[in-house]
Motif scaffolding. Structure first.
Motif, PDB file in Angstrom:
ATOM      1  N   TRP A 151       0.795  -1.226   0.000  1.00  0.00           N
ATOM      2  CA  TRP A 151       0.000   0.000   0.000  1.00  0.00           C
ATOM      3  C   TRP A 151       0.826   1.273   0.000  1.00  0.00           C
ATOM      4  CZ3 TRP A 151      -4.877  -1.285  -0.793  1.00  0.00           C
ATOM      5  CH2 TRP A 151      -5.338  -2.528  -0.351  1.00  0.00           C
ATOM      6  N   MET A 188     -15.132   1.772  -0.437  1.00  0.00           N
ATOM      7  CA  MET A 188     -13.891   1.173   0.041  1.00  0.00           C
ATOM      8  C   MET A 188     -14.190   0.086   1.075  1.00  0.00           C
ATOM      9  SD  MET A 188     -11.806   4.781   0.290  1.00  0.00           S
ATOM     10  CE  MET A 188     -10.370   4.174   1.155  1.00  0.00           C
ATOM     11  N   CYS A 228     -14.946  -3.082  -0.632  1.00  0.00           N
ATOM     12  CA  CYS A 228     -13.699  -3.721  -1.083  1.00  0.00           C
ATOM     13  C   CYS A 228     -12.995  -4.420   0.072  1.00  0.00           C
ATOM     14  CB  CYS A 228     -12.783  -2.677  -1.718  1.00  0.00           C
ATOM     15  SG  CYS A 228     -13.435  -1.947  -3.243  1.00  0.00           S
ATOM     16  N   GLN A 280      -4.044   6.328   0.850  1.00  0.00           N
ATOM     17  CA  GLN A 280      -4.469   5.824   2.157  1.00  0.00           C
ATOM     18  C   GLN A 280      -3.277   5.490   3.051  1.00  0.00           C
ATOM     19  OE1 GLN A 280      -5.983   4.738  -0.816  1.00  0.00           O
ATOM     20  NE2 GLN A 280      -7.560   6.296  -0.357  1.00  0.00           N
ATOM     21  N   TRP A 311     -12.292   1.004  -5.154  1.00  0.00           N
ATOM     22  CA  TRP A 311     -11.507   1.603  -4.064  1.00  0.00           C
ATOM     23  C   TRP A 311     -11.392   3.116  -4.286  1.00  0.00           C
ATOM     24  CZ3 TRP A 311     -10.127  -0.376   0.486  1.00  0.00           C
ATOM     25  CH2 TRP A 311      -9.187   0.322   1.249  1.00  0.00           C
ATOM     26  N   SER A 362      -0.042   4.404  -2.058  1.00  0.00           N
ATOM     27  CA  SER A 362      -1.432   4.858  -2.060  1.00  0.00           C
ATOM     28  C   SER A 362      -1.631   6.083  -1.174  1.00  0.00           C
ATOM     29  CB  SER A 362      -2.358   3.740  -1.571  1.00  0.00           C
ATOM     30  OG  SER A 362      -2.152   3.493  -0.190  1.00  0.00           O
TER      31      SER A 362
END
Length: 269
Positions: free
Chosen positions: A148, A219, A222, A153, A268, A151
């Motif tokens: 991740w 999200m 997901c 996030q 997402w 990203s």
């Protein structure tokens, strides 16, 4: 005061004065305009020149400017015979000490941000186990960056992690544990996915999880799919209560539908 002479052998030009003082010609022009440090003679041809006395004043101006004093304070120090130079310098040192402390705190913040972007949770493995339980896999949490790390996030997670204390992690872990127990209890009581009670639990999950990064309903759908398909996550939730993983995913989907999100097309974002 500027006076005109026919021949000034020892006086220097503005460019030469700037080079000697270690400043720009533009700076000298500004100091001249505000009357802080001006060339005191002018040749018969109209050129401004700095005498030795002018250059000595320039040296003092530069010295106090390099010490951080403002131009008006420098003027007061140089022109006011009653000015207490030591007091002005002590005041400047006090301001400098405050700024140094600000920069120290900024450096600490930057260090924590850097580490949190690289490690995620800024706790050692022992502390993580203490807070999250014996089943917590600290090395796996660090490997999450490989998946991740690029990203938005992950950046949001890191930014929040950088300022989160051990006590705050404990409180968040407690909130997650309490939620998981309530999810397991809902499975025991055969709470129907899509019912008001199930939807309230799913909204509670979204609220608690948003402490890591903002979690939209799409999200969350997901995540529900990932919890069900990933063996590690599935084992975790089914370890809380048999069948919880599937119930959780179905409840997330039904809550999404109730809020205008089609689980089949959720992405997402």
């Amino acid at each position: 005061m500027t006076y005109t002479v026919e021949n000034v052998r020892d006086a220097v030009t503005v460019g030469e004065a700037a080079e000697l003082a270690g400043v720009t010609v533009r700076t000298l022009h500004h100091w001249d305009e505000i009357g802080l440090a001006s060339p005191s003679v002018r040749t018969s041809a109209g050129y401004r020149r700095y005498t030795d006395e002018d250059l000595q004043r320039l040296d003092r101006v530069v010295a106090y400017r390099e010490a951080g004093l403002g131009l008006e304070t420098v003027r007061e120090v140089l022109d006011d015979a009653t000015a207490e130079i030591g007091a002005a310098l002590r005041e400047q040192r006090a301001r400098l000490a405050e700024r140094i402390e600000e920069l120290r705190r900024l450096d600490e913040r930057l260090e924590r941000l850097t580490e949190s972007h690289e490690r995620g949770i800024l706790l050692d493995d022992e502390a993580q186990t203490e807070i999250f339980g014996e089943d917590w896999d600290a090395p796996r949490s660090r490997r999450a960056r490989a998946v991740w790390g690029d990203s938005t996030q992950w950046a949001q997670f890191a930014e929040r992690s950088a300022s989160r204390t051990k006590e705050q992690w404990k409180a968040l872990s407690g909130a997650m544990s309490a939620l998981q127990l309530d999810l397991g209890d809902a499975v025991d009581r055969d709470v129907v996915p899509g019912s008001p009670e199930a939807n309230a639990l799913i909204e509670r999950h979204r609220e608690v999880f948003s402490n890591f990064f903002p979690l939209t309903r799409q999200m969350q759908v997901c995540l529900g799919r990932m919890f069900e398909s990933d063996p590690g996550f599935a084992a975790h939730y089914d370890g809380i209560r048999a069948g919880l993983t599937s119930w959780f995913r179905r409840s997330i989907d039904e809550n999404a539908r109730a809020n205008g999100v089609d689980p089949e097309t959720a992405a997402w974002r």
